[in-house]
Enzyme design. Structure first.
Site, PDB file in Angstrom:
ATOM      1  N   HIS A  37       0.842  -1.330   0.040  1.00  0.00           N
ATOM      2  CA  HIS A  37       0.080   0.265  -0.059  1.00  0.00           C
ATOM      3  C   HIS A  37       0.814   1.321  -0.101  1.00  0.00           C
ATOM      4  O   HIS A  37       0.507   2.152  -0.612  1.00  0.00           O
ATOM      5  CB  HIS A  37      -1.085  -0.061   1.217  1.00  0.00           C
ATOM      6  CG  HIS A  37      -2.030  -1.045   1.193  1.00  0.00           C
ATOM      7  ND1 HIS A  37      -1.924  -2.022   2.276  1.00  0.00           N
ATOM      8  CD2 HIS A  37      -3.072  -1.149   0.649  1.00  0.00           C
ATOM      9  CE1 HIS A  37      -2.958  -2.888   2.072  1.00  0.00           C
ATOM     10  NE2 HIS A  37      -3.833  -2.476   0.970  1.00  0.00           N
ATOM     11  N   GLY A 149      -3.280  -1.425  -7.160  1.00  0.00           N
ATOM     12  CA  GLY A 149      -1.984  -2.256  -7.087  1.00  0.00           C
ATOM     13  C   GLY A 149      -2.565  -3.084  -8.354  1.00  0.00           C
ATOM     14  O   GLY A 149      -3.653  -3.573  -8.644  1.00  0.00           O
ATOM     15  N   GLN A 155      -9.428  -6.782 -11.177  1.00  0.00           N
ATOM     16  CA  GLN A 155     -10.130  -5.361 -10.528  1.00  0.00           C
ATOM     17  C   GLN A 155      -9.461  -4.254 -11.161  1.00  0.00           C
ATOM     18  O   GLN A 155     -10.283  -3.435 -11.626  1.00  0.00           O
ATOM     19  CB  GLN A 155      -9.928  -5.332  -9.101  1.00  0.00           C
ATOM     20  CG  GLN A 155     -10.023  -4.189  -8.199  1.00  0.00           C
ATOM     21  CD  GLN A 155      -9.909  -4.141  -6.987  1.00  0.00           C
ATOM     22  OE1 GLN A 155     -10.581  -4.542  -6.322  1.00  0.00           O
ATOM     23  NE2 GLN A 155      -8.531  -3.317  -6.711  1.00  0.00           N
ATOM     24  N   SER A 188      -3.085  -8.079   2.713  1.00  0.00           N
ATOM     25  CA  SER A 188      -3.515  -7.797   3.852  1.00  0.00           C
ATOM     26  C   SER A 188      -3.806  -8.941   4.587  1.00  0.00           C
ATOM     27  O   SER A 188      -3.864  -9.500   5.744  1.00  0.00           O
ATOM     28  CB  SER A 188      -4.473  -6.967   4.106  1.00  0.00           C
ATOM     29  OG  SER A 188      -4.258  -5.767   3.673  1.00  0.00           O
TER      30      SER A 188
END
Length: 284
Positions: A37, A149, A155, A188
């Site tokens: 991130h 990312g 996505q 994550s």
């Protein structure tokens, strides 16, 4: 660094920066921030005067309530990291603020094709949730640039199509995957891994690179290659979820006109769903 929880206050700050002629970048996240991130924040900082980071665990993109419930919420630590990295504003709304009338009556955004193929086929509603929250953030922030990312390859493709189709005047920047020294893509969800599972996790990357080598060598027996990889994952203790080799530009099956391939992999290891991807030049 400002920490804001309501759209009203967010719009006020954005309006002020706009009046000052500032260029604004948006970095949408679900929190539990790691070094991957931070590279998004760095990229945003290099491209804009103001960096806004959203931290919102979006219930609309979770198909499993238990997955939503256990997703880590680490807002205080996230804000400390973002402050050290030089973010200007953190937008951290509650679900009630983003969806005041609940999810059932919420207007949604759907991107035909990309929402229902590949990962979308096994996670119905997931990409609808992604497209909806990203659209809401774009409308609230009206950024000049937004950074995402490349680890979430489908996505990123979906967001680019969304921007084209809806006429958003936003530069979408894909930021390369950040990896641990052993190749594991930072995520994550890596925090769900036990110590033993963390030792096994890089096998996903290793098998992906083995597929890349096969493509480099001219092997185009795609189904056989993927079946062999799935079996190797199972032998290593993974539960394969999605394994695809597709045209990197269209996400359709490879054909004679394809110049780049993308290997898309997702597998469960214990309670962690690990995803990764790698692009391969087919013209060499």
């Amino acid at each position: 660094m400002l920490i804001i929880e309501t759209p009203l206050l967010l719009r006020r700050e954005v309006r002020r920066w706009r009046q000052e002629g500032k260029r604004i970048a948006l970095v949408p996240t679900m929190g539990n921030l790691h070094d991957g991130h931070m590279t998004l924040v760095d990229e945003a900082r290099a491209r804009a005067d103001i960096v806004i980071v959203s931290v919102f665990v979006n219930p609309m993109q979770f198909e499993r309530p238990d997955d939503l419930a256990r997703y880590p919420r680490t807002l205080q630590e996230d804000c400390e990291k973002l402050n050290r990295r030089g973010a200007d504003l953190v937008f951290a709304p509650s679900p009630d603020v983003i969806y005041p009338n609940g999810l059932e009556s919420q207007t949604f955004v759907d991107v035909p094709g990309l929402s229902s193929m590949l990962e979308g086929a096994s996670r119905p509603g997931h990409f609808r949730g992604v497209a909806t929250i990203v659209s809401k953030l774009f409308n609230l922030v009206q950024p000049d640039v937004a950074c995402f990312g490349e680890k979430d390859y489908q996505q990123l493709a979906l967001i680019r199509q969304l921007v084209r189709d809806m006429g958003y005047d936003i530069d979408i920047i894909g930021v390369p995957i950040v990896r641990a020294k052993d190749g594991l893509a930072l995520s994550s969800r890596n925090g769900y891994l036990s110590a033993e599972e963390r030792q096994l996790a890089p096998i996903l990357y290793q098998l992906m690179m083995a597929l890349s080598a096969q493509l480099d060598n001219g092997d185009r027996q795609i189904e056989t290659m993927l079946e062999q990889t799935a079996e190797q994952l199972r032998e290593a203790g993974f539960t394969p979820d999605e394994l695809f080799i597709r045209d990197a530009d269209t996400l359709q099956p490879l054909n004679t006109a394809s110049t780049r391939a993308v290997i898309l992999m997702a597998a469960w290891l214990g309670k962690a769903r690990l995803i990764d991807n790698h692009q391969v030049d087919l013209t060499v």
